[in-house]
Enzyme design. Sequence first.
Site, PDB file in Angstrom:
ATOM      1  N   ASN A  86      19.108  -3.320  49.586  1.00  0.00           N
ATOM      2  CA  ASN A  86      17.727  -2.895  51.055  1.00  0.00           C
ATOM      3  C   ASN A  86      16.772  -3.123  49.907  1.00  0.00           C
ATOM      4  O   ASN A  86      16.223  -2.271  49.415  1.00  0.00           O
ATOM      5  CB  ASN A  86      18.248  -1.573  51.528  1.00  0.00           C
ATOM      6  CG  ASN A  86      17.261  -1.353  52.641  1.00  0.00           C
ATOM      7  OD1 ASN A  86      15.939  -2.453  52.657  1.00  0.00           O
ATOM      8  ND2 ASN A  86      17.422  -0.157  53.156  1.00  0.00           N
ATOM      9  N   ARG A 145      19.280  -6.492  54.006  1.00  0.00           N
ATOM     10  CA  ARG A 145      18.524  -5.750  54.940  1.00  0.00           C
ATOM     11  C   ARG A 145      17.041  -6.505  54.853  1.00  0.00           C
ATOM     12  O   ARG A 145      16.574  -6.431  54.345  1.00  0.00           O
ATOM     13  CB  ARG A 145      18.639  -4.216  54.789  1.00  0.00           C
ATOM     14  CG  ARG A 145      17.967  -4.013  55.988  1.00  0.00           C
ATOM     15  CD  ARG A 145      17.560  -2.134  55.734  1.00  0.00           C
ATOM     16  NE  ARG A 145      16.611  -1.984  56.687  1.00  0.00           N
ATOM     17  CZ  ARG A 145      15.822  -0.822  56.566  1.00  0.00           C
ATOM     18  NH1 ARG A 145      15.301  -0.862  55.868  1.00  0.00           N
ATOM     19  NH2 ARG A 145      15.473  -0.251  57.893  1.00  0.00           N
ATOM     20  N   HIS A 158      15.151  -0.476  63.261  1.00  0.00           N
ATOM     21  CA  HIS A 158      16.366   0.060  63.583  1.00  0.00           C
ATOM     22  C   HIS A 158      17.611  -0.501  64.501  1.00  0.00           C
ATOM     23  O   HIS A 158      18.439   0.661  65.083  1.00  0.00           O
ATOM     24  CB  HIS A 158      16.153   1.611  63.593  1.00  0.00           C
ATOM     25  CG  HIS A 158      15.318   2.489  62.735  1.00  0.00           C
ATOM     26  ND1 HIS A 158      14.683   3.507  63.508  1.00  0.00           N
ATOM     27  CD2 HIS A 158      14.691   2.791  61.758  1.00  0.00           C
ATOM     28  CE1 HIS A 158      13.793   4.198  62.861  1.00  0.00           C
ATOM     29  NE2 HIS A 158      14.135   3.587  61.707  1.00  0.00           N
ATOM     30  N   LEU A 201      16.917  10.072  64.956  1.00  0.00           N
ATOM     31  CA  LEU A 201      15.817  10.838  64.653  1.00  0.00           C
ATOM     32  C   LEU A 201      16.329  11.245  62.564  1.00  0.00           C
ATOM     33  O   LEU A 201      16.683  11.747  62.147  1.00  0.00           O
ATOM     34  CB  LEU A 201      15.672  11.693  65.263  1.00  0.00           C
ATOM     35  CG  LEU A 201      16.086  11.995  66.624  1.00  0.00           C
ATOM     36  CD1 LEU A 201      16.454  13.148  67.257  1.00  0.00           C
ATOM     37  CD2 LEU A 201      14.742  11.326  67.377  1.00  0.00           C
ATOM     38  N   ARG A 247       4.543   8.558  60.261  1.00  0.00           N
ATOM     39  CA  ARG A 247       4.454   8.174  61.608  1.00  0.00           C
ATOM     40  C   ARG A 247       3.817   8.641  62.503  1.00  0.00           C
ATOM     41  O   ARG A 247       4.450   9.560  62.966  1.00  0.00           O
ATOM     42  CB  ARG A 247       4.700   7.163  61.838  1.00  0.00           C
ATOM     43  CG  ARG A 247       4.800   6.000  60.474  1.00  0.00           C
ATOM     44  CD  ARG A 247       5.925   5.094  60.669  1.00  0.00           C
ATOM     45  NE  ARG A 247       6.736   5.308  59.964  1.00  0.00           N
ATOM     46  CZ  ARG A 247       8.129   4.477  60.150  1.00  0.00           C
ATOM     47  NH1 ARG A 247       8.743   3.268  60.902  1.00  0.00           N
ATOM     48  NH2 ARG A 247       8.998   4.333  59.140  1.00  0.00           N
ATOM     49  N   VAL A 274      18.224  13.756  61.027  1.00  0.00           N
ATOM     50  CA  VAL A 274      17.852  15.185  61.997  1.00  0.00           C
ATOM     51  C   VAL A 274      18.235  14.935  63.328  1.00  0.00           C
ATOM     52  O   VAL A 274      19.255  15.887  63.256  1.00  0.00           O
ATOM     53  CB  VAL A 274      15.713  15.316  62.729  1.00  0.00           C
ATOM     54  CG1 VAL A 274      15.221  15.798  63.416  1.00  0.00           C
ATOM     55  CG2 VAL A 274      14.783  14.901  61.336  1.00  0.00           C
ATOM     56  N   GLY A 275      18.919  14.095  63.464  1.00  0.00           N
ATOM     57  CA  GLY A 275      19.561  14.598  64.693  1.00  0.00           C
ATOM     58  C   GLY A 275      21.126  13.966  64.370  1.00  0.00           C
ATOM     59  O   GLY A 275      21.917  15.339  65.721  1.00  0.00           O
ATOM     60  N   GLU A 324      24.201   1.942  58.447  1.00  0.00           N
ATOM     61  CA  GLU A 324      23.557   1.289  58.240  1.00  0.00           C
ATOM     62  C   GLU A 324      24.620   0.314  57.195  1.00  0.00           C
ATOM     63  O   GLU A 324      24.317  -0.741  57.173  1.00  0.00           O
ATOM     64  CB  GLU A 324      21.961   1.168  58.351  1.00  0.00           C
ATOM     65  CG  GLU A 324      21.620   2.242  59.289  1.00  0.00           C
ATOM     66  CD  GLU A 324      20.103   2.442  59.016  1.00  0.00           C
ATOM     67  OE1 GLU A 324      18.976   1.243  59.269  1.00  0.00           O
ATOM     68  OE2 GLU A 324      19.580   3.151  58.647  1.00  0.00           O
TER      69      GLU A 324
END
Length: 401
Positions: free
Chosen positions: A15, A96, A185, A214, A246, A335-336, A388
């Site tokens: 990546n 990626r 994403h 998130l 952002r 976060v999620g 990912e």
Amino acid sequence: MTVGSALTGPVLVLNSGSSSLKYQLLIPATAHVLASGSVERIGEPMGLVSHRTPEGRYDSEQPVPDHGDALTVLRQQFSSHGPDLATANIAAVGHRVVHGGATFLDPVLIDDLVTAQIEDLSPLAPLHNPAAVAGMHAARGRFPDVAHVAVFDTAFFATLPPAAYTYAIPRALAEKHRIRRYGFHGTSHAYVSREAAAFLHRDYADLNQVVLHLGNGCSASAIRGGIAVETSMGLTPLQGLVMGTRSGDVDPGLHRFLAGLGMSIEEIDDLLNKESGLKGLAGVNDFRELERLRHSGDEAARLAFDVYVHRIKHYLGAYLGLLGRLDVLVFTAGVGEHNPALRAAVLEGLSRLGLEIAPALNEGASTTTRVISTPSSSTAVLVVPTNEELAIARQTMELIS
Ligand code: ADP
């Protein structure tokens, strides 16, 4: 290219960011990670190198002028700390790539034409695509005997219908300069939505899902019967939800307003990408830090949390309207996956829309996929850890086999 002999070997996932190279060597079939690491601050006077294996973590500093040198450092790390790349029998290298534009709808084998096409998309991702191309050139030079595959962040959203991806600006201009919504994403949205279907023992094509990714970057998607039909990010990853630094959605007229204050377009872009979001609202971009401040009574942190939740609800409501029926809601990314208070706040007051969270299930922690909704909730709410690198490794293997 001799790939046939190594099809059971591990995949090296790369990546390449504008000033970093992250990597992972893993077995796609088992998700077993043999090593991972990062080379950061590429191009700065001193680079940061971190290599991790099941035996330990090895941090060091050395100048890394460019991505070619980063690949040399990567090889040195494997030689010094293992596993030995010469005997690892690498099956392929998966790269990626942030922006595949409307050109790349699936993973592709990398050759000179593909790198040129990815470079051609650089105006759409000026920080990311040139770095990915630099990483590809360097990696193909150092691993010339294995297949290299590009996996695109935008690909999963190639199915967005014209009504979703079209901005209401003059068509000729948009077509000439490829201005439209692309979404990002995608690798994560595809991976967790498939994991959710597998977990529920349901056919992917039968489910309507909303995914909330998130992390530092945040995005939402609506998936109808396994086909992505909406997502919150747009031409760039700046649109949509409130993120770590952002802004997400703002009135496009804000640019004119800020220019009137004497800011250049570069300053405005920096402000919205790097100084806004949670950082702009509360001074911190890390959600754990935000929570610490919020619980200590910090007013700015409370407002930041509320704005973050409000925006998510806004998108969730829009996607409920778009899909008509929602079978699965997935929370994923840092976060999620890890913040029960955030999940509870997002779902507060939605039981009449068929979304009912079970507090005990929501509070519990696990590193595997789990349901956090009540048995009577008509939408199953799941927490699905994203991965990912694994998704890239699997797509890479699928293509070469
Ligand atoms: P990236 O978008 O860089 O991949 P991540 O998915 O790792 O980001 O998410 C980073 C965010 O997740 C940060 O705001 C961080 O505070 C939050 N986060 C990560 N781990 C935890 C945790 N254990 N508890 C609460 N928040 C977490």
